[in-house]
Design an enzyme around this catalytic site. Sequence first.
Site, PDB file in Angstrom:
ATOM      1  N   HIS A 400     -25.585  48.101  -7.840  1.00 29.29           N
ATOM      2  CA  HIS A 400     -26.226  48.598  -9.120  1.00 29.29           C
ATOM      3  C   HIS A 400     -25.305  49.750  -9.690  1.00 29.29           C
ATOM      4  O   HIS A 400     -24.458  50.077  -8.987  1.00 29.29           O
ATOM      5  CB  HIS A 400     -27.636  49.520  -8.508  1.00 29.29           C
ATOM      6  CG  HIS A 400     -28.672  49.945  -9.379  1.00 29.29           C
ATOM      7  ND1 HIS A 400     -29.009  49.224 -10.737  1.00 29.29           N
ATOM      8  CD2 HIS A 400     -29.122  51.307  -9.642  1.00 29.29           C
ATOM      9  CE1 HIS A 400     -29.831  49.937 -11.131  1.00 29.29           C
ATOM     10  NE2 HIS A 400     -30.098  51.108 -10.838  1.00 29.29           N
ATOM     11  N   ASN A 425     -31.244  56.974 -13.104  1.00 27.52           N
ATOM     12  CA  ASN A 425     -31.333  55.535 -13.258  1.00 27.52           C
ATOM     13  C   ASN A 425     -31.616  55.045 -14.478  1.00 27.52           C
ATOM     14  O   ASN A 425     -31.855  55.595 -15.376  1.00 27.52           O
ATOM     15  CB  ASN A 425     -32.494  55.431 -12.115  1.00 27.52           C
ATOM     16  CG  ASN A 425     -32.207  54.270 -11.275  1.00 27.52           C
ATOM     17  OD1 ASN A 425     -31.468  53.299 -11.701  1.00 27.52           O
ATOM     18  ND2 ASN A 425     -32.963  53.975 -10.142  1.00 27.52           N
TER      19      ASN A 425
END
Length: 467
Positions: A400, A425
């Site tokens: 990620h 995020n």
Amino acid sequence: MWRCPPGLLLLLLLAGQGALGDRRGRWRRELAPGLHLRGIRDAGGRYCQEQDMCCRGRADDCALPYLGATCYCDLFCNRTVSDCCPDFWDFCLGVPPPFPPIQGCMHGGRIYPVFGTYWDNCNRCTCQEKGQWECDQEPCLVDLDMINAINRGNYGWQAGNHSAFWGMTLDEGIRYRLGTTRPSSSVMNMNEIYMVLDPGQVLPTAFEASEKWPNLIHEPLDQGNCAGSWAFSTAAVASDRVSIHSLGHMTPVLSPQNLLSCDTHHQQGCRGGRLDGAWWFLRRRGVVSDNCYPFSGHERDEAGPAPPCMMHSRAMGRGKRQATARCPNSHVHANDIYQVTPAYRLGSNEQEIMKELMENGPVQALMEVHEDFFLYQGGIYSHTPVSLSRPERYRRHGTHSVKITGWGEETQPDGKTLKYWTVANSWGPSWGERGHFRIVRGANECDIESFVLGVWGRVGMEDMGHH
């Protein structure tokens, strides 16, 4: 206890046949609508027996609540066979009930037909012919046992259910919620730029980009079920850097969709992509604002074609570019193209990352996401061992990319000091700490310090005036 002699029973049953339409005198006891349909909904229900009731003749108070209606245990109910309690016949009369047993399975107070299904989180349960449920056994992304184990353990962070993840399997979480391809070895071996700390320079114990540069640091976006963190984290870091380096003259939220749809060279859009390719595109082609080219989301359907590129740019000299099309969002006219200089890699030493962050703005980091990270709700994250005792399929991870915005330290209940990074995020503002998380700093937790990038917004003197 009164048992009915067999002869009388036959009379009662026959009388029942004749009395189906006879509702006179039933004014206090209207039949519950649809109480039986094909008989009784829970044929195994023990009602009369549990209360030990079998009343003679007609006794309207000889009744019990039954699945939202009323059923009776008096002999009068038998004249219609439609509002008796399920066990009236075998318990009060000692005979088999006069309706076919129901084919199907009970769940949540209703009967499902054979092969009927319901969903239990991410698993489908199917009613089998013998009346029992069979459920899939996929590990779910939101795993209540794991949440409880993390919250009982003393791991420094709290877990919970993020409702957008409910009903997804762990496998789907890894496939659709991350989406950064690990860089090739040649990119991983990119030369690192070393930030030299001046002699005697001491970095503060806490720093937050949004405090140093108010209104220039953008809030997290939500990538939805699009495996496009490569585009979201790149656009997020570039948005902040362009705003900081133009001294606030330009404060765009840059468009992840522009990258997802138009940066197609060795990139897979919502099925994953590479950071070096994303930065190459931002430098050579540039992207427009998120207002101009909004996120179209939805990309769980593997078969669906990726949306085509609706934004192209052309060179206008001195390396600058302009859009050759109007904004895909027809209500927005500002289709300025924003570009950056080449991205550079920082050393993995936390001091260097901190100095870069404090001087030039948020940085991009690669990280390895494990099964427990999806459940993060607050605190200082580190990967927990709670899944180690479970089968292999409960332990999954994928790559990620995220935006580091600051750092700090916190004293734990045991007196130890935990150092952390603050990170944005791209799972929307309701996940974690308002869309952000804190993660252990200085230990390369989940590889977060192994590949960190910075970039400069391409800002000329002319950009400083007219925006």
